[in-house]
Design a protein around this motif. Structure first.
Motif, short mmCIF file in Angstrom:
data_model
loop_
_atom_site.label_atom_id
_atom_site.label_comp_id
_atom_site.label_asym_id
_atom_site.label_seq_id
_atom_site.Cartn_x
_atom_site.Cartn_y
_atom_site.Cartn_z
N GLY A 219 -24.40 -46.00 -38.66
CA GLY A 219 -24.76 -46.35 -37.28
C GLY A 219 -26.21 -46.80 -37.31
O GLY A 219 -27.08 -46.03 -37.71
N GLU A 221 -29.68 -48.20 -35.63
CA GLU A 221 -30.45 -48.40 -34.41
C GLU A 221 -31.39 -49.58 -34.63
O GLU A 221 -32.21 -49.57 -35.52
CB GLU A 221 -31.28 -47.15 -34.10
N PRO A 302 -25.31 -49.29 -31.73
CA PRO A 302 -23.87 -49.14 -31.56
C PRO A 302 -23.44 -47.78 -32.09
O PRO A 302 -24.17 -47.14 -32.84
CB PRO A 302 -23.30 -50.25 -32.45
N TYR A 303 -22.26 -47.35 -31.70
CA TYR A 303 -21.67 -46.14 -32.25
C TYR A 303 -21.37 -46.40 -33.73
O TYR A 303 -21.08 -47.52 -34.12
CB TYR A 303 -20.38 -45.83 -31.48
N PHE A 304 -21.43 -45.36 -34.55
CA PHE A 304 -21.27 -45.58 -35.99
C PHE A 304 -19.83 -45.96 -36.37
O PHE A 304 -18.88 -45.60 -35.68
CB PHE A 304 -21.75 -44.38 -36.80
N ASN A 350 -28.39 -44.70 -39.89
CA ASN A 350 -27.77 -43.38 -39.92
C ASN A 350 -26.56 -43.45 -40.83
O ASN A 350 -25.71 -44.33 -40.67
CB ASN A 350 -27.33 -42.97 -38.51
N SER A 352 -23.55 -41.29 -43.28
CA SER A 352 -22.85 -40.07 -43.69
C SER A 352 -21.64 -40.48 -44.52
O SER A 352 -21.30 -41.66 -44.58
CB SER A 352 -22.41 -39.26 -42.47
N ASN A 360 -16.51 -34.99 -42.09
CA ASN A 360 -17.85 -35.45 -42.47
C ASN A 360 -18.48 -34.43 -43.41
O ASN A 360 -18.73 -33.29 -43.03
CB ASN A 360 -18.70 -35.61 -41.19
N ARG A 461 -36.98 -32.93 -34.89
CA ARG A 461 -37.17 -34.27 -35.44
C ARG A 461 -38.51 -34.41 -36.11
O ARG A 461 -39.47 -33.78 -35.71
CB ARG A 461 -37.12 -35.32 -34.30
N ARG A 473 -25.90 -36.06 -40.54
CA ARG A 473 -26.08 -37.34 -41.22
C ARG A 473 -27.52 -37.44 -41.70
O ARG A 473 -28.36 -36.65 -41.28
CB ARG A 473 -25.81 -38.50 -40.27
P1 ADP Z 1 -31.49 -41.15 -32.03
O1 ADP Z 1 -32.29 -42.24 -31.38
O2 ADP Z 1 -31.56 -39.83 -31.37
O3 ADP Z 1 -31.70 -41.07 -33.51
P2 ADP Z 1 -29.14 -42.68 -31.33
O4 ADP Z 1 -28.06 -42.10 -30.48
O5 ADP Z 1 -30.00 -43.73 -30.76
O6 ADP Z 1 -29.97 -41.46 -31.89
O7 ADP Z 1 -28.51 -43.29 -32.64
C1 ADP Z 1 -27.93 -42.51 -33.56
C2 ADP Z 1 -26.98 -43.37 -34.37
O8 ADP Z 1 -26.41 -42.53 -35.36
C3 ADP Z 1 -25.83 -43.95 -33.57
O9 ADP Z 1 -25.50 -45.21 -34.07
C4 ADP Z 1 -24.73 -42.95 -33.86
O10 ADP Z 1 -23.43 -43.47 -33.66
C5 ADP Z 1 -25.00 -42.70 -35.32
N1 ADP Z 1 -24.31 -41.52 -35.85
C6 ADP Z 1 -23.97 -40.39 -35.22
N2 ADP Z 1 -23.27 -39.57 -36.05
C7 ADP Z 1 -23.18 -40.20 -37.23
C8 ADP Z 1 -22.59 -39.90 -38.50
N3 ADP Z 1 -21.95 -38.77 -38.71
N4 ADP Z 1 -22.69 -40.82 -39.48
C9 ADP Z 1 -23.33 -41.97 -39.28
N5 ADP Z 1 -23.91 -42.31 -38.14
C10 ADP Z 1 -23.83 -41.45 -37.12
#
Ligand code: ADP
Ligand code: MG
Length: 724
Positions: A219, A221, A302-304, A350, A352, A360, A461, A473
């Motif tokens: 995922g 950012e 986007p969602y991962f 991100n 995993s 996971n 964090r 992750r």
């Molecule tokens: P933050 O800004 O708090 O780090 P965000 O929600 O902006 O978090 O982004 C986190 C990203 O990590 C998103 O794309 C989310 O889908 C992704 N993510 C969440 N869980 C996992 C995982 N198990 N493996 C990979 N990516 C993940």
């Protein structure tokens, strides 16, 4: 146009622009994945057996029977043509960060001159672009320039709509006629396979009997800047280099932190909505968006998804981000450091790994057994980052990301791992032999379930870490905003594969000594901490103490520039890693080094040439014109018996002369071409050329503060960042 005329015109255009209207948003279920030939559409269009076969390929990467491919091609074509598509294109990812496509029509004419359409399985599976103009290191002689693209059925095909009609896009790999990988997708698929193989060994030693194929997830950012196109068009540096080569700091910058998570400007909201609706139609799960720290800076995540699909989607997101911004009168800057003095842009990757049976593996889970698997995979990451830190640094090395890494807003150029207080303590206890293993209801218990569950709290964090555990992750935070996520994913999967192979061997040896599973696993983890625990760091990664401690006490590498980092791709331990895991042969790796090194040198040369031109043709005329008017004022005042203060005039004269002196030096420096090696050339660019460029910039920025506003030819920071 002279002086600030182009600036004023830009400001007038922006102030008087008509607001872009938005089509009222369609409900998500109406638009979701409408332009994607995904499994749901295949199920509708294909016979049961064919569908089952494709589904298996998509979900497990199993090879696809050519006869089935033929059927899929026919269904894909019918679906695409029903949506008005006349062209198709294999889309692939050469070693540069770009996305490449070659469009072909479905059309062929028959002997009666009637147009018929043709798209066979073989066209779906294989394409043959003339690859000679893609960078390939020394992999392909141009005389043997044939390259093949081949369909990757694990990433769904989709329709791209442009003003020039709609095209069926087929995600593909790109290889030489001798079968070497020329792209970023093949190594990613191979790294995933290597990780899968090694992970299975560890999991079966840990007593798992049913183990589904493992996949990595990603995922990303994405941070970016939006600047009004009227401004960008008046800045040759933004147009050609993607960043400002000159520009004095705005009196108001990001010091109030009033942009971060603030209300998104209306015009940007309209852009985001348009953009995200396009993403939804393409089945890309855009999930969050917000303002970032710097004015004019935003983020979308986007969602991962499965790493391979996420990587394709990332490329598509960058393409669409730029084209949609243009529609809304913006230029989208993906450069890592478009503006000096305010935050740059990164792309947090991100990552995993997991599967359908164990879930996971970077999630601590809720049972003691899950905890053990988790700790082993986490330990594998720790070992990987320690052994292959320079590789992780090399895969994010670029001329543009060099401006950001270590600039006290982005992670440092030293690769360390942040675990969070709780998990760090667990690993420290393991190292110190303080973990007590007890028998709980027939199962070994390390007493960690409570602690590790608590660890999920994402509030914990550390923004200064380049590589951080965030609950379930790891987040590789040093990746640059313009970069493909493939390189980082390949490096992470491959280092993990290597560590898991080592863990499997070591675990087996411990078990052979007669240890029970938990004792054996803890012994392996202790070895990891003894050998690699130095890479774990929870403190302030920006601090000067860390920079000294990391290098002098812990033996970690600080690689501030691409010239320092990239040559690691030629080191034996990196070559061994890639060839042992089957991810890249030595030749393939070498070709990557050559391509990236060349890109680095070229981009600095382009910037240097542009800087010379801008200094001579834009800045010098403005400065001298102002000097002339000052001296005229001064002499006429003198005639009236009034002596004017001359400090501004002297300062402008001094800075202008100093600027021109350095510009002349830079012109000579750019002409040097005899280098002993490409490494020497890179180092020359990193230090000599960049050094001169920094000096020239400081003179120009000083001039910007002295020359009359109505003569200054370039839109200023305060205008570009604040006028909306
Ligand atoms: P933050 O800004 O708090 O780090 P965000 O929600 O902006 O978090 O982004 C986190 C990203 O990590 C998103 O794309 C989310 O889908 C992704 N993510 C969440 N869980 C996992 C995982 N198990 N493996 C990979 N990516 C993940
Ligand atoms: Mg994050």
């Amino acid at each position: 146009m002279s002086g600030n005329e182009s600036r004023l015109q830009a400001i007038a255009q922006i102030t008087n622009r008509e607001t872009t209207s938005v089509n009222s948003p369609e409900p998500l279920d109406k638009i979701w994945a409408t332009d994607v030939f995904n499994l749901a559409k295949m199920e509708e269009a294909l016979a049961k057996t064919a569908y089952k076969a494709v589904k298996k390929t998509v979900q497990t990467g199993a090879p696809l029977d050519p006869a089935i491919a033929e059927v899929v091609a026919a269904a894909m074509k019918a679906w695409a043509m029903s949506k008005g598509v006349k062209f198709f294109s294999h889309i692939f990812y050469p070693m540069t960060n770009i996305t490449a496509e070659k469009h072909d029509g479905f059309i062929v004419t028959n002997s009666d001159g009637n147009a018929i359409t043709e798209f066979s399985g073989s066209l779906l599976i294989k394409g043959e672009p003339d690859g000679s103009s893609f960078p390939n290191g020394s992999l392909r002689m141009t005389s043997a320039a044939r390259g093949y693209t081949a369909w990757d059925p694990t990433s769904p095909a989709y329709i791209m709509h442009t003003d020039n009609g709609s095209t069926l896009m087929i995600p593909s790999v790109f290889m030489s006629w001798t079968g070497e990988a020329l792209d970023k997708k093949i190594p990613l698929l191979r790294s995933n396979a290597a990780m899968d193989k090694a992970a299975k060994k560890v999991l079966s030693l840990m007593g798992e009997t049913e183990i589904a194929p493992l996949n990595s997830s990603c995922g990303a950012e994405q941070e970016y800047f939006l600047v009004d196109a009227n401004f960008a068009n008046a800045r040759p540096d933004l147009l050609l280099a993607g960043r400002t080569l000159f520009g004095a700091a705005s009196p108001k910058g990001q010091q109030f932190d009033d942009h971060y998570f603030g209300v998104i400007p209306a015009r940007v909201q309209v852009f985001m909505q348009d953009y995200e609706d396009q993403l939804y139609k393409l089945g890309i799960p855009a999930k969050t968006h917000h303002n970032e720290v710097a004015p004019g800076q935003f983020e979308i995540a986007p969602y991962f998804e499965a790493a391979n699909v996420a990587a394709d989607h990332q490329q598509l997101m960058m393409t669409l981000m730029k084209s949609t911004a243009a529609k809304h009168g913006f230029v989208c800057l993906l450069h890592e450091k478009p503006f000096a003095g305010i935050n740059g842009s990164g792309k947090h990757v991100n990552w995993s790994v997991g599967n359908a049976t164990q879930g996971n593996l970077l999630d601590p889970g809720s049972t003691p057994h899950d905890n053990l698997n988790f700790l082993l995979f986490c330990g594998a990451v720790i070992r990987g980052v320690h052994k292959y830190g320079p590789l992780l640094r090399a895969v994010i090395a670029s001329a543009s990301n060099d401006h950001r890494l270590g600039a006290n807003e982005a992670p440092p150029a030293i690769l360390s791992v942040y675990l969070g207080d709780q998990l760090e303590k667990v690993f420290q206890d393991i190292k110190d032999g303080k973990i007590a293993i007890s028998q709980q209801g027939g199962e070994m218990d390390l007493g960690l379930s409570q602690i590790l569950k608590f660890e999920r709290d994402p509030g914990d964090r550390n923004r200064t870490s380049p590589f951080a555990f965030t609950g379930n992750r790891f987040e590789f935070r040093a990746v640059g905003s313009s970069q493909s996520v493939s390189g980082p994913l390949v490096a992470m999967n491959t280092m993990l594969a290597d560590s898991l192979e080592w863990i499997a061997e070591t675990l087996e040896a411990e078990i052979a000594k007669g240890s029970d599973l938990a004792t054996a696993a803890v012994a392996v983890l202790k070895q990891i901490m003894d050998l690699h625990g130095n890479v774990v760091f929870g403190g302030d990664g920006y601090s000067a103490e860390w920079h000294t401690m990391a290098v002098e006490e812990r033996g970690l590498k600080n690689l501030p520039t691409t010239a320092d980092a990239l040559p690691y791709l030629r080191e034996d331990f990196i070559k061994d890693l890639f060839s042992r895991t089957g991810v890249l042969s030595n030749v393939e790796l070498e070709s990557r080094f050559e391509v990236y090194a060349e890109q680095y040198v070229l981009s600095i040369e382009v910037e240097a040439k542009l800087m010379v031109e801008m200094a001579k043709t834009l800045i010098y005329p403005a400065a001298t014109q102002y000097l002339a008017s000052l001296s005229m004022t001064s002499s006429s005042m003198s005639g009236l018996g009034v002596e004017m203060d001359s400090s501004i005039a002297s300062s402008i004269a001094t800075e202008t002369n100093a600027m021109i002196a350095k510009v002349t030096e830079l012109e000579v420096a750019i002409e040097k071409h005899d280098f002993a090696s490409i490494e020497a050339h890179m180092s020359y660019c990193a230090h000599d050329i960049r050094g001169l460029m920094d000096e020239i910039r400081s003179h120009v920025d000083a001039l910007e503060g002295d020359v009359a506003d109505d003569l200054w030819p370039l839109p200023k920071y305060r205008e570009m960042l604040f006028i909306k």
